[in-house]
Write a protein that holds these residues in place. Structure first.
Motif, short mmCIF file in Angstrom:
data_model
loop_
_atom_site.label_atom_id
_atom_site.label_comp_id
_atom_site.label_asym_id
_atom_site.label_seq_id
_atom_site.Cartn_x
_atom_site.Cartn_y
_atom_site.Cartn_z
N GLU A 104 6.96 6.94 -4.89
CA GLU A 104 7.07 6.24 -6.17
C GLU A 104 5.67 5.81 -6.60
O GLU A 104 4.81 5.59 -5.75
CB GLU A 104 7.89 4.94 -5.99
CG GLU A 104 9.23 5.12 -5.31
CD GLU A 104 10.35 5.37 -6.29
OE1 GLU A 104 10.08 5.36 -7.50
OE2 GLU A 104 11.49 5.60 -5.83
N ALA A 105 5.48 5.65 -7.92
CA ALA A 105 4.19 5.14 -8.41
C ALA A 105 3.91 3.78 -7.76
O ALA A 105 4.81 2.94 -7.65
CB ALA A 105 4.22 5.01 -9.92
N GLY A 106 2.67 3.59 -7.30
CA GLY A 106 2.28 2.33 -6.68
C GLY A 106 2.45 2.31 -5.18
O GLY A 106 1.88 1.45 -4.49
N PHE A 144 -1.39 -1.19 6.15
CA PHE A 144 -1.49 -1.16 4.68
C PHE A 144 -0.09 -1.15 4.06
O PHE A 144 0.18 -1.88 3.10
CB PHE A 144 -2.24 0.09 4.20
CG PHE A 144 -3.76 0.05 4.35
CD1 PHE A 144 -4.43 -1.13 4.63
CD2 PHE A 144 -4.51 1.21 4.20
CE1 PHE A 144 -5.83 -1.16 4.76
CE2 PHE A 144 -5.89 1.20 4.32
CZ PHE A 144 -6.54 0.02 4.59
N ILE A 145 0.77 -0.30 4.61
CA ILE A 145 2.12 -0.17 4.05
C ILE A 145 2.89 -1.48 4.21
O ILE A 145 3.56 -1.95 3.29
CB ILE A 145 2.85 1.03 4.70
CG1 ILE A 145 2.19 2.33 4.19
CG2 ILE A 145 4.35 1.03 4.37
CD1 ILE A 145 2.54 3.57 4.99
N ALA A 191 -7.03 2.05 1.05
CA ALA A 191 -5.72 2.59 0.68
C ALA A 191 -5.78 3.38 -0.62
O ALA A 191 -6.58 3.07 -1.52
CB ALA A 191 -4.72 1.44 0.52
N ILE A 192 -4.96 4.44 -0.70
CA ILE A 192 -4.83 5.24 -1.93
C ILE A 192 -3.41 5.06 -2.47
O ILE A 192 -2.46 5.64 -1.94
CB ILE A 192 -5.05 6.74 -1.65
CG1 ILE A 192 -6.38 6.99 -0.95
CG2 ILE A 192 -4.96 7.55 -2.95
CD1 ILE A 192 -6.61 8.46 -0.55
N ASP A 220 -1.48 -6.18 -3.40
CA ASP A 220 -1.84 -5.12 -4.35
C ASP A 220 -2.55 -4.01 -3.55
O ASP A 220 -3.60 -4.24 -2.96
CB ASP A 220 -2.80 -5.73 -5.41
CG ASP A 220 -3.30 -4.68 -6.39
OD1 ASP A 220 -2.99 -3.48 -6.22
OD2 ASP A 220 -4.01 -5.07 -7.34
N PRO A 221 -1.96 -2.80 -3.56
CA PRO A 221 -2.54 -1.73 -2.73
C PRO A 221 -3.99 -1.39 -3.08
O PRO A 221 -4.73 -0.92 -2.22
CB PRO A 221 -1.63 -0.52 -2.98
CG PRO A 221 -0.75 -0.88 -4.11
CD PRO A 221 -0.75 -2.36 -4.26
N LYS A 222 -4.38 -1.69 -4.31
CA LYS A 222 -5.77 -1.39 -4.70
C LYS A 222 -6.78 -2.23 -3.93
O LYS A 222 -7.97 -1.90 -3.87
CB LYS A 222 -5.97 -1.65 -6.20
CG LYS A 222 -5.27 -0.63 -7.08
CD LYS A 222 -5.83 -0.69 -8.50
CE LYS A 222 -4.99 0.12 -9.45
NZ LYS A 222 -4.05 -0.71 -10.25
#
Ligand code: HEC
Length: 193
Positions: free
Chosen positions: A178-180, A109-110, A141-142, A118-120
């Protein structure tokens, strides 16, 4: 915390898809069911966190995460077909440590996010058979949201809050996001025959 538990239980009472009687696993139906459980879990946890942050401040709100998340996990596991948990590579609670498959998925995922995904949208399924039992596994993923997540997991955690976190979780590695960024993943599983 009752409200959170009730909402998750209600969502997991959704009609379970027929087991793999036909020899085929209905991946789409299982994923839909898992996503409904995750959505309720997230909505309720976020709501509880925001309320606790407002009423008790960040230090008081740590209890919400500390007690609510494992309580929900235990309750769902005890009463329903699905096991529900959260896992991560950089852990706050060592009880949430990933198994071998979960670790690989988190790393993947990373890597995908670093390549621009897009992680979502990141999720994965797996069907495992052993000793005549088949288990359906799902991970999603979160991503870390600025609010409210960064307060307790971000790059600029208040020193008093950081001290309280370290009191409860002396080995905490779950700050500096970090955000995202991918904070971790939901991990769900259920036996399907
Ligand atoms: C008030 C502080 C606080 C806030 C805000 C917060 N968390 Fe946490 N988080 C914690 C604590 C405490 C734990 C450990 C819970 C436990 O003991 O199971 C945790 C655990 C986790 C875990 C499980 C993996 C691990 O490291 O143990 C994930 C994933 C996670 N948080 C994501 C988030 C996300 C995403 C948000 C925003 C929606 C968020 N957190 C907001 C305090 C917080």
């Amino acid at each position: 915390m009752k409200k959170l538990i009730v909402a998750v239980l209600a969502s997991s009472a959704l009609a379970a898809p027929a087991a793999a009687e036909t020899g085929k696993v209905d991946t789409e139906a299982y994923v839909a069911e898992a996503n409904a459980i995750i959505k309720d879990f997230m909505t309720n946890l976020k709501g509880e966190l925001k309320r606790a942050l407002k009423n008790e401040g960040p230090v008081g709100a740590i209890g919400v995460c500390q007690e609510a998340a494992p309580a929900v996990t235990r309750d769902v596991a005890a009463k329903h077909d699905w096991d529900v948990g959260r896992t991560a590579l950089r852990l706050r609670n060592q009880d949430n440590a990933p198994d071998e498959w979960e670790r690989k998925v988190l790393e993947d995922f990373i890597a995908q996010r670093e390549e621009g995904a897009d992680p979502k949208t990141l999720s994965v399924t797996k069907v495992v058979s052993s000793d005549g039992e088949t288990t359906f596994r799902y991970m999603k993923a979160i991503p870390l949201a600025e609010k409210p997540c960064a307060t307790c997991h971000g790059t600029n955690v208040d020193p008093d809050l950081r001290a309280e976190i370290l009191k409860r979780y002396p080995q905490d590695e779950a700050v500096g996001f970090e955000a995202g960024e991918i904070r971790g993943a939901f991990t769900l599983s259920r036996k399907i025959n």
